[in-house]
Enzyme design. Structure first.
Site, PDB file in Angstrom:
ATOM      1  N   TYR A   1       8.280  -4.230 -15.939  1.00 44.68           N
ATOM      2  CA  TYR A   1       9.230  -5.368 -16.655  1.00 44.68           C
ATOM      3  C   TYR A   1       8.855  -7.114 -16.295  1.00 44.68           C
ATOM      4  O   TYR A   1       8.760  -6.561 -14.638  1.00 44.68           O
ATOM      5  CB  TYR A   1      10.732  -5.126 -16.708  1.00 44.68           C
ATOM      6  CG  TYR A   1      11.211  -5.264 -15.677  1.00 44.68           C
ATOM      7  CD1 TYR A   1      12.096  -5.314 -14.889  1.00 44.68           C
ATOM      8  CD2 TYR A   1      10.990  -3.600 -15.275  1.00 44.68           C
ATOM      9  CE1 TYR A   1      13.234  -5.015 -13.674  1.00 44.68           C
ATOM     10  CE2 TYR A   1      11.998  -3.042 -14.001  1.00 44.68           C
ATOM     11  CZ  TYR A   1      13.159  -4.086 -13.966  1.00 44.68           C
ATOM     12  OH  TYR A   1      13.486  -3.627 -12.207  1.00 44.68           O
TER      13      TYR A   1
ATOM     14  N   HIS B   1      22.191  -3.136 -15.272  1.00 47.03           N
ATOM     15  CA  HIS B   1      22.158  -4.452 -14.085  1.00 47.03           C
ATOM     16  C   HIS B   1      22.225  -5.867 -14.681  1.00 47.03           C
ATOM     17  O   HIS B   1      21.684  -6.450 -16.223  1.00 47.03           O
ATOM     18  CB  HIS B   1      20.785  -4.143 -13.282  1.00 47.03           C
ATOM     19  CG  HIS B   1      21.119  -2.927 -13.073  1.00 47.03           C
ATOM     20  ND1 HIS B   1      19.589  -2.525 -12.835  1.00 47.03           N
ATOM     21  CD2 HIS B   1      21.886  -1.686 -12.513  1.00 47.03           C
ATOM     22  CE1 HIS B   1      20.126  -1.141 -11.907  1.00 47.03           C
ATOM     23  NE2 HIS B   1      21.224  -1.058 -11.660  1.00 47.03           N
TER      24      HIS B   1
END
Length: 184
Positions: A129, A60
């Site tokens: 993340y 992504h």
């Protein structure tokens, strides 16, 4: 924390200091002043992903308002990858990979313009993340995990991968290169 340049310009491998005793373990995931010395981006969003073994997420990126990602593993083991989509980069169109494992307390920072994906290698994987820009589904794009140009060497038989239908319909690298490069 120890920062080492990694794979692409602006990417870093980060080794966190882990303290362990009979009670368990502890490590500092983020210290603003430590990061400001090495990474010139501000983090604005934290994400947690929980994935079963053989789950592949990605690859992504956002073509508008690109995100940088600081990826760390809380539990489990993943094969983490970045694909450099920065047109002016000397590593444009290349991928890099790293194994992140809860036993080695290592993380990686992929700068904005680098697409991100990972493959879960343990039975349960908790991935953290931090992002340098806010997520926008409107501007999200993806690259096929089995793209014929990138030839990513995933450490698993591709028939055993658990992947979403959305990610199965990601673009091939050539389409991304022609139409959907990140706006940096």
């Amino acid at each position: 924390m120890k920062f080492s340049k990694f794979a692409f310009d602006g990417a870093f491998k980060i080794e966190f200091q882990k303290f362990q005793d009979t009670r368990g373990s502890f490590f500092e995931l983020f210290k603003d002043y430590e990061f400001k010395k090495n990474i010139k981006f501000k983090f604005v969003q934290d994400n947690i992903s929980v994935s079963k073994k053989n789950t592949l997420r990605g690859i992504h990126y956002q073509y508008k308002n690109p995100q940088g990602h600081l990826v760390t593993i809380i539990q489990g083991k993943i094969f983490d990858i970045g694909v450099d989509l920065r047109k002016k980069s000397k590593t444009f169109g290349k991928y890099a990979s790293i194994i992140l494992d809860d036993s080695n307390t290592t993380g990686v920072f992929w700068p904005p313009g680098v697409a991100h994906g990972f493959l879960a290698l343990s039975s349960k994987n908790i991935i953290s993340y931090k992002c340098t820009n806010y997520y926008s589904s409107k501007y999200e794009k993806g690259i096929k995990y089995n793209d014929e140009i990138l030839k990513i060497k995933w450490p698993i038989n591709k028939n055993n991968i658990n992947i979403s239908s959305k990610d199965l319909n990601n673009y091939d690298f050539l389409t991304v290169k022609q139409k959907y490069l990140p706006r940096l």
